[in-house]
Design a protein around this motif. Structure first.
Motif, short mmCIF file in Angstrom:
data_model
loop_
_atom_site.label_atom_id
_atom_site.label_comp_id
_atom_site.label_asym_id
_atom_site.label_seq_id
_atom_site.Cartn_x
_atom_site.Cartn_y
_atom_site.Cartn_z
N GLY A 31 0.80 -1.21 0.00
CA GLY A 31 0.00 0.00 0.00
C GLY A 31 0.83 1.27 0.00
O GLY A 31 0.28 2.37 0.03
N ALA A 32 2.17 1.14 -0.02
CA ALA A 32 3.04 2.32 -0.01
C ALA A 32 2.82 3.14 -1.28
O ALA A 32 2.81 2.61 -2.39
N ILE A 33 2.64 4.46 -1.09
CA ILE A 33 2.41 5.37 -2.21
C ILE A 33 3.73 6.06 -2.56
O ILE A 33 4.33 6.73 -1.72
N THR A 34 4.18 5.88 -3.81
CA THR A 34 5.44 6.47 -4.25
C THR A 34 5.18 7.46 -5.37
O THR A 34 4.68 7.08 -6.44
N PRO A 35 5.52 8.75 -5.17
CA PRO A 35 5.37 9.73 -6.25
C PRO A 35 6.49 9.57 -7.29
O PRO A 35 7.64 9.34 -6.93
N THR A 53 11.91 8.78 -9.61
CA THR A 53 11.20 8.67 -8.34
C THR A 53 11.41 9.91 -7.47
O THR A 53 12.49 10.49 -7.45
N LEU A 54 10.34 10.28 -6.75
CA LEU A 54 10.42 11.39 -5.80
C LEU A 54 10.33 10.87 -4.36
O LEU A 54 10.24 11.66 -3.42
N HIS A 55 10.29 9.56 -4.23
CA HIS A 55 10.37 8.87 -2.94
C HIS A 55 9.15 9.04 -2.04
O HIS A 55 8.48 8.06 -1.70
N ASN A 56 8.87 10.27 -1.60
CA ASN A 56 7.78 10.46 -0.63
C ASN A 56 7.37 11.95 -0.58
O ASN A 56 7.94 12.79 -1.27
N GLU A 57 6.39 12.23 0.28
CA GLU A 57 5.86 13.59 0.39
C GLU A 57 6.93 14.59 0.84
O GLU A 57 6.97 15.73 0.38
N GLU A 58 7.81 14.15 1.75
CA GLU A 58 8.84 15.05 2.28
C GLU A 58 9.81 15.51 1.19
O GLU A 58 10.29 16.64 1.21
N GLU A 59 10.11 14.63 0.23
CA GLU A 59 11.01 14.99 -0.87
C GLU A 59 10.37 16.05 -1.77
O GLU A 59 11.05 16.97 -2.24
N ILE A 60 9.07 15.93 -1.99
CA ILE A 60 8.36 16.93 -2.79
C ILE A 60 8.42 18.30 -2.10
O ILE A 60 8.66 19.33 -2.73
N ASP A 116 6.60 8.60 12.66
CA ASP A 116 8.03 8.74 12.36
C ASP A 116 8.37 8.26 10.96
O ASP A 116 9.54 8.00 10.66
N SER A 117 7.36 8.10 10.11
CA SER A 117 7.60 7.57 8.77
C SER A 117 7.30 8.61 7.70
O SER A 117 6.31 9.34 7.79
N PRO A 118 8.16 8.70 6.67
CA PRO A 118 7.89 9.63 5.57
C PRO A 118 6.96 9.03 4.52
O PRO A 118 6.56 9.71 3.57
N ILE A 119 6.61 7.75 4.68
CA ILE A 119 5.85 7.03 3.65
C ILE A 119 4.37 6.98 4.01
O ILE A 119 3.99 6.68 5.14
#
Length: 364
Positions: A31-35, A53-60, A116-119
């Protein structure tokens, strides 16, 4: 461990500018969402790059991305495309900031993100994208190894309504499959044989195939070997799970949560009734490598990495995932990477080749 005076010089990576056209989202089996950034194609370090890949919300947020931005791209390690920064002076005044998906892009299910998770994860266990990825993982070579049932055929079966869940793999209508375009009776017969063959896989393969978060093939074997069967694993508490060698808090909590989920219990019982093997059978044939740890790096002359690892386990040895003081032997082939240099610096690791390894088994 590392000499403080040593300096490593590396060539500066090639940097190219291109435009950010869109951001799309992929949903993994957990269920991990990857931008993923869709880029105007640009040639860099030997190939054309159009996605990244942009990895996660924090990277955006870190990059402060807007649609239509001019971005600087490199290839990390000369392989993986990566956006390193935005050329803000070229940004259009009416450009729209990129916001992370508020819902699952496939099923519109709610997203959950740990403290504590960026995902972010899709919480809908019936999400079609998750089901597709789960089925692909279940049938993969390192799991149930159902030859012929790959990504494209699984996708086709889902569209036709032949498969909706893992259990359906073992109730396929082979007559209907034989009548499908580009398949036929022979393909259907081969697929049936592969599905039946998968029922003989050892418990560790079945455990890995279930797709428990943080449980890779080596961890699955560790758990299967320690507990022996699914019933012992189903009733294990957190403290018992933490007592398993090489199992830490994160994996223990993930396994405990999985085994105490009602839907997962139903899946396990269904697969047990179908005839899958939930009892571990050790394939160890000797103690020639007992109490010794091994790791493979590079390309070996005649044996693949998986074959070497299987031999280590069959003769009582243990496979580790990285170079550390806990590693006894590093088996080195051609084009060995950073593991070799790290082992050499460490000084305590025995560096051997394929022939040396085979000799260790034969001598004992």
């Amino acid at each position: 461990k590392s000499p403080k005076w040593a300096i490593a010089y590396k060539f500066k990576p090639e940097v190219k500018e291109t435009k950010l056209l869109d951001v799309q989202y992929q949903v993994g089996r957990t269920g991990a969402i990857t931008p993923v950034a869709s880029l105007e194609p640009v040639y860099i370090s030997g190939s054309t790059v159009s996605r990244c890949t942009l990895h996660n919300e924090e990277e955006i947020k870190r990059l402060d991305l807007h649609l239509g931005d001019t971005v600087k791209v490199i290839k990390s390690g000369e392989i993986i495309p990566k956006i390193i920064e935005v050329v803000t002076k070229l940004r259009q005044p009416d450009s729209i900031p990129i916001s992370f998906a508020p819902f699952c892009p496939v099923c519109n299910g709610e997203l959950y993100r740990g403290e504590d998770s960026p995902i972010s994860y899709c919480t809908n266990t019936n999400c079609p994208a998750q089901i597709q990825r789960q089925l692909e993982h279940f049938c993969s070579r390192d799991a149930m190894d159902i030859n012929g049932l790959g990504e494209s055929l699984i996708s086709r079966f889902i569209e036709l309504g032949l498969i909706k869940c893992i259990q359906d793999i073992f109730a396929l209508d082979y007559q209907s499959i034989a009548e499908l375009d580009r398949l036929g009776a022979k393909s259907a017969q081969n697929l049936k044989a592969a599905v039946e063959e998968s029922k003989t896989k050892n418990f560790d393969k079945v455990l890995f195939a279930l797709g428990i978060r943080y449980v890779g093939d080596k961890t699955a074997r560790t758990l299967a070997s320690f507990f022996g069967n699914i019933d012992a694993l189903l009733t294990a508490d957190i403290e018992t799970l933490k007592s398993v060698p090489d199992i830490g808090d994160i994996v223990a909590n993930s396994v405990f949560s999985y085994m105490n989920n009602d839907n997962n219990k139903i899946l396990i019982e269904d697969l047990r009734r179908i005839g899958l093997n939930f009892t571990f059978t050790s394939d160890q044939v000797s103690n020639a490598l007992s109490s010794r740890t091994f790791l493979v790096t590079g390309t070996l002359p005649s044996l693949g990495r998986k074959e070497i690892e299987a031999l280590v386990l069959k003769h009582g040895g243990k496979i580790v995932s990285s170079v550390s003081k806990n590693l006894d032997y590093l088996i080195v082939g051609d084009n060995a990477g950073s593991k070799l240099s790290k082992a050499q610096k460490l000084g305590s690791v025995n560096i051997i080749n394929e022939a040396d390894f085979i000799g260790m088994i034969e001598d004992n």
